[in-house]
Design a protein around this motif. Structure first.
Motif, PDB file in Angstrom:
ATOM      1  N   GLY A 166       9.309  -0.849  39.985  1.00 47.59           N
ATOM      2  CA  GLY A 166       9.341  -2.294  39.832  1.00 47.59           C
ATOM      3  C   GLY A 166       7.994  -2.969  40.001  1.00 47.59           C
ATOM      4  O   GLY A 166       7.880  -4.188  39.820  1.00 47.59           O
ATOM      5  N   ASN A 167       6.984  -2.204  40.335  1.00 44.84           N
ATOM      6  CA  ASN A 167       5.600  -2.708  40.458  1.00 44.84           C
ATOM      7  C   ASN A 167       5.440  -3.796  41.527  1.00 44.84           C
ATOM      8  O   ASN A 167       4.463  -4.554  41.484  1.00 44.84           O
ATOM      9  N   GLU A 168       6.366  -3.864  42.498  1.00 41.49           N
ATOM     10  CA  GLU A 168       6.241  -4.908  43.512  1.00 41.49           C
ATOM     11  C   GLU A 168       4.957  -4.745  44.339  1.00 41.49           C
ATOM     12  O   GLU A 168       4.240  -5.721  44.588  1.00 41.49           O
ATOM     13  N   VAL A 169       4.665  -3.516  44.765  1.00 43.02           N
ATOM     14  CA  VAL A 169       3.460  -3.281  45.560  1.00 43.02           C
ATOM     15  C   VAL A 169       2.207  -3.541  44.731  1.00 43.02           C
ATOM     16  O   VAL A 169       1.234  -4.141  45.205  1.00 43.02           O
ATOM     17  N   PHE A 170       2.233  -3.133  43.469  1.00 47.51           N
ATOM     18  CA  PHE A 170       1.086  -3.364  42.585  1.00 47.51           C
ATOM     19  C   PHE A 170       0.850  -4.856  42.385  1.00 47.51           C
ATOM     20  O   PHE A 170      -0.298  -5.323  42.385  1.00 47.51           O
ATOM     21  N   CYS A 228      -3.311   6.535  43.981  1.00 46.36           N
ATOM     22  CA  CYS A 228      -2.140   6.470  43.090  1.00 46.36           C
ATOM     23  C   CYS A 228      -0.926   7.122  43.739  1.00 46.36           C
ATOM     24  O   CYS A 228       0.193   6.607  43.647  1.00 46.36           O
ATOM     25  N   VAL A 229      -1.131   8.272  44.379  1.00 46.29           N
ATOM     26  CA  VAL A 229      -0.025   8.924  45.085  1.00 46.29           C
ATOM     27  C   VAL A 229       0.499   8.020  46.194  1.00 46.29           C
ATOM     28  O   VAL A 229       1.724   7.872  46.376  1.00 46.29           O
ATOM     29  N   MET A 230      -0.402   7.380  46.952  1.00 45.87           N
ATOM     30  CA  MET A 230       0.016   6.472  48.011  1.00 45.87           C
ATOM     31  C   MET A 230       0.771   5.276  47.453  1.00 45.87           C
ATOM     32  O   MET A 230       1.750   4.799  48.057  1.00 45.87           O
ATOM     33  N   GLN A 231       0.351   4.798  46.284  1.00 44.52           N
ATOM     34  CA  GLN A 231       1.041   3.682  45.638  1.00 44.52           C
ATOM     35  C   GLN A 231       2.481   4.045  45.277  1.00 44.52           C
ATOM     36  O   GLN A 231       3.417   3.277  45.521  1.00 44.52           O
ATOM     37  N   VAL A 232       2.653   5.238  44.727  1.00 39.93           N
ATOM     38  CA  VAL A 232       3.993   5.694  44.355  1.00 39.93           C
ATOM     39  C   VAL A 232       4.867   5.869  45.587  1.00 39.93           C
ATOM     40  O   VAL A 232       6.045   5.469  45.600  1.00 39.93           O
ATOM     41  N   ILE A 233       4.329   6.459  46.648  1.00 42.88           N
ATOM     42  CA  ILE A 233       5.102   6.652  47.881  1.00 42.88           C
ATOM     43  C   ILE A 233       5.497   5.302  48.486  1.00 42.88           C
ATOM     44  O   ILE A 233       6.644   5.107  48.925  1.00 42.88           O
ATOM     45  N   SER A 234       4.563   4.364  48.507  1.00 38.42           N
ATOM     46  CA  SER A 234       4.860   3.042  49.066  1.00 38.42           C
ATOM     47  C   SER A 234       5.960   2.345  48.281  1.00 38.42           C
ATOM     48  O   SER A 234       6.888   1.760  48.856  1.00 38.42           O
ATOM     49  N   GLN A 235       5.860   2.424  46.953  1.00 39.35           N
ATOM     50  CA  GLN A 235       6.839   1.741  46.112  1.00 39.35           C
ATOM     51  C   GLN A 235       8.229   2.368  46.212  1.00 39.35           C
ATOM     52  O   GLN A 235       9.236   1.665  46.271  1.00 39.35           O
ATOM     53  N   ALA A 236       8.269   3.707  46.264  1.00 37.93           N
ATOM     54  CA  ALA A 236       9.550   4.401  46.219  1.00 37.93           C
ATOM     55  C   ALA A 236      10.228   4.519  47.579  1.00 37.93           C
ATOM     56  O   ALA A 236      11.465   4.467  47.665  1.00 37.93           O
ATOM     57  N   TYR A 237       9.442   4.670  48.647  1.00 37.48           N
ATOM     58  CA  TYR A 237      10.043   5.021  49.934  1.00 37.48           C
ATOM     59  C   TYR A 237       9.796   4.020  51.064  1.00 37.48           C
ATOM     60  O   TYR A 237      10.540   4.026  52.050  1.00 37.48           O
ATOM     61  N   PRO A 260       7.838   9.058  54.810  1.00 40.40           N
ATOM     62  CA  PRO A 260       6.845   8.343  53.993  1.00 40.40           C
ATOM     63  C   PRO A 260       5.681   7.778  54.801  1.00 40.40           C
ATOM     64  O   PRO A 260       4.539   7.810  54.342  1.00 40.40           O
ATOM     65  N   LEU A 261       5.938   7.271  56.014  1.00 41.41           N
ATOM     66  CA  LEU A 261       4.835   6.748  56.818  1.00 41.41           C
ATOM     67  C   LEU A 261       3.925   7.865  57.310  1.00 41.41           C
ATOM     68  O   LEU A 261       2.706   7.673  57.417  1.00 41.41           O
TER      69      LEU A 261
END
Length: 692
Positions: free
Chosen positions: A235-239, A498-507, A542-543
């Motif tokens: 959903g790109n909320e973090v981005f 990018c990996v951190m972005q995906v983890i933050s968004q998903a988990y 995730p954290l």
């Protein structure tokens, strides 16, 4: 030492062993074994003596005072011979018998064991005998090796301190360090491919496995997000949070913040030109500026209502430059006082050289100033025995008692001096100036980089981008920049982000959004607390991954890029913190730049400037660290709760617990406790700040 010759305590050893030597020397090993051998320079052998009626005693004397017992001044760690035990006492005489053994652990831990005959022995009354502590010297299966034991806890403590001093003398890293004694050397980070130890590590495959797992997880989550949302970031909320608000203002603020640190450089230029004195007002101005610097940035973040992504970047970058300014200003401020003292002594030296000597002093003692007499006496004994010198940062010779202060007082008295006295005074001042010159040069290899030649804008700009928080006049540098290495680490930085972005968004974003929804729905504190275990469990893994990846990005990637661009050769940005068995070891190893800063500018500075004890200085260091961490959380969550502050201070009793019999020496248990805390702590703290 009483009782050494008693058959019940130790059987008589054969006369062909090393105990027949007139004097034995050796050292006490870590296992309690004393390794002894005859002193060959003047060793004589004594005939076997009857030990049944002999008494033994021990004397602790330094090498230079062996024959002058009346001048002995006892050290707190000195073993003294004489009577039946008890607290250590002063002595002016010596009492020995034909089987006397004399032991003195030196400052380095090396012990001298001495056996003398009863010649020239002075008998003492029981009341005048010196105190002693009984020990036992037991033979081992190795010739010349004995086990030195004692029932008295004082003697055991003395031997322990001696062994610790011996270890410290052999290991430079354990020696007490002064302000400029932090060591910078050429080294690589543990996970750097340039580090040969990294590729040869038997655990290198696990490092490969970790990154392979990260890539597979990234591909899996990205594929799911693409199928459900048409974007690999879901959903790109973090981005949107990161780049949808005040990005330009954030960049401008960061630029102004970095540029404003040049005020510390301007202050040091004013100090070296004698417009301002560091000891009087310079350090006050610097501290006031640092307070305003931090306060304004924090106020600006709250005023702009920045999201957590902007806040975490800005507050961390601000803390970095706050520490850099402090280290630059206080180290150069210290050198400025040394520089003023050296210039003052140079003036005294020129004045001394301009004086006309006389052939002899007046015969009448009344014609000689007491200041001159004191300085002459000091000069006469100067070469025989160098006395301790006070801290060389004083510019007021009237308030100190040192060689140069006495010389200055003698010169100001205006009394005539002979040529020999002038030469002696000149030698004292020149020696002091030489020491100050070395202090001003620090670790610089040439005088061109010593203080105050280092106060240039180019030097300050270079210091600003160096990946260290402790200022030195010079650092080890490599010869050239490896641009392929810079590209490699830069790609690793953006790939990990990018990996951190995906983890933050998903988990991480879903449980955080859930806590916000609960508060907006008006859920009571009790109901929110009931949901805390589930929020904690959702964010555990995730954290932990975000914490590990954040550490890798900063300490392995970003700092190595900066080090390569600046040719900075010391890449010791962290130690093997993952093997920590206690929290103090973790605090030392996971972030070496900050640890070095706290060690020099908080711990040691509080001891030297405020005369705090080591325990109090340790508490002050932990307290400051806890306050800074709580400030970060207050900026991040826009509220002060003190949860992280409390957890930080709880590390001190945990450190003490790790040194008890329960955990000391149990490395596996200590490492398990450490990882449990690192695994559970972030999610519990985050849940507290989100829900309560």
């Amino acid at each position: 030492m009483d009782g050494l010759a008693q058959p019940s305590r130790r059987p008589v050893l054969p006369t062909n062993d090393t105990l027949d030597a007139h004097e034995l020397v050796g050292s006490i090993q870590n296992d309690g074994t004393a390794s002894l051998k005859p002193r060959h320079d003047q060793t004589t052998y004594l005939p076997s003596a009857d030990t049944s009626n002999s008494s033994s005693s021990t004397s602790l004397t330094s090498d230079e005072d062996i024959e002058d017992y009346d001048k002995i001044k006892l050290d707190p760690d000195t073993i003294v011979d004489g009577s039946s035990g008890g607290p250590l006492g002063d002595a002016t005489t010596d009492d020995r018998s034909d089987q006397d053994l004399s032991l003195k652990p030196s400052r380095s831990g090396v012990g001298h064991i001495r056996k003398k005959s009863d010649t020239n022995t002075r008998q003492l009354s029981p009341d005048s005998r010196r105190k002693s502590i009984q020990i036992r010297l037991e033979k081992t299966d190795r010739k010349g090796h004995y086990i030195l034991t004692a029932d008295d806890p004082d003697i055991r403590d003395i031997l322990r301190k001696g062994m610790e001093r011996e270890e410290a003398s052999q290991d430079p890293s354990k020696k007490a360090r002064s302000l400029r004694d932090l060591v910078f050397t050429r080294q690589f980070t543990t996970f750097d491919r340039q580090n040969p130890l990294s590729a040869e590590s038997p655990f290198h495959g696990f490092f490969t496995l970790f990154w392979l797992a990260m890539v597979l997880m990234f591909l899996k989550v990205s594929a799911y997000n693409w199928r459900e949302h048409g974007s690999i970031f879901g959903g790109n909320e973090v981005f949107k949070i990161m780049f949808g608000h005040d990005v330009l203002i954030l960049g401008l603020t960061d630029g102004v913040m970095v540029s404003s640190s040049v005020l510390g450089f301007l202050l040091q230029k004013a100090i070296v030109k004698n417009y301002i004195s560091w000891n009087r007002s310079g350090w006050i101005i610097q501290n006031a500026w640092q307070t305003f610097f931090l306060g304004f940035v924090v106020w600006w973040m709250f005023h702009r209502e920045w999201p957590w992504t902007h806040t975490i970047f800005m507050v961390l970058h601000t803390m970095v430059f706050l520490m850099k300014q402090h280290s630059y200003s206080f180290y150069n401020g210290h050198l400025s006082v040394v520089y003023r003292r050296r210039n003052m002594l140079r003036q005294k030296l020129r004045a001394l050289r301009d004086m006309e000597p006389i052939e002899s002093l007046p015969n009448s003692p009344q014609g000689i100033s007491p200041a001159v007499t004191s300085a002459i006496d000091q000069a006469d004994t100067h070469e025989k025995k160098r006395r301790p010198v006070p801290l060389r940062t004083s510019t007021n010779l009237d308030n100190e008692t040192s060689d140069v202060a006495r010389v200055a007082l003698a010169m100001e008295s205006g009394q005539p001096l002979t040529l020999e006295q002038m030469q002696a005074f000149q030698r004292i001042i020149e020696e002091e100036i030489a020491v100050l010159d070395q202090e001003l040069k620090g670790k610089a290899q040439s005088d061109e980089k010593s203080y105050p030649n280092n106060l240039t804008l180019s030097n300050f700009a270079d210091w600003t981008i160096l990946p260290t928080l402790v200022y030195e006049l010079e650092y080890p540098r490599q010869e050239q920049i490896n641009w392929w290495y810079v590209l490699e680490k830069s790609m690793a930085t953006f790939g990990t982000l990018c990996v951190m972005q995906v983890i933050s968004q998903a988990y991480i974003y879903p449980p955080v959004a859930e806590t916000v929804r609960m508060k907006e729905a008006g859920m009571s504190l009790e109901d929110r607390a009931k949901q805390m275990p589930w929020i904690v469990s959702d964010m555990l893994f995730p954290l932990l991954l975000e914490q590990l990846l954040s550490w890798y990005v900063i300490w392995e990637c970003v700092l190595n890029v900066l080090a390569e661009l600046t040719c900075f050769a010391d890449r010791g940005f962290y130690g093997d913190w993952w093997n920590s068995v206690s929290w103090d070891q973790y605090a030392r190893d996971w972030n070496r730049p900050v640890h070095n800063f706290l060690l020099r500018h908080v711990y040691h500075s509080s001891i030297s400037a405020f005369h705090l004890s080591k325990g109090t200085a340790t508490f002050v260091t932990f307290l400051l660290s806890a306050l800074v961490h709580e400030l970060v959380m207050a900026c991040l969550f826009k509220k002060v709760r003190g949860y992280l502050f409390t957890m930080q201070l709880l590390q001190m009793p945990l450190v003490m617990l790790s040194r008890t019999k329960l955990l000391k020496g149990r490395n596996l248990l200590g490492n398990v406790v450490f990882w449990i805390g690192l695994f559970v702590g972030p999610s519990v703290l985050t849940s507290f700040y989100l829900l309560i």
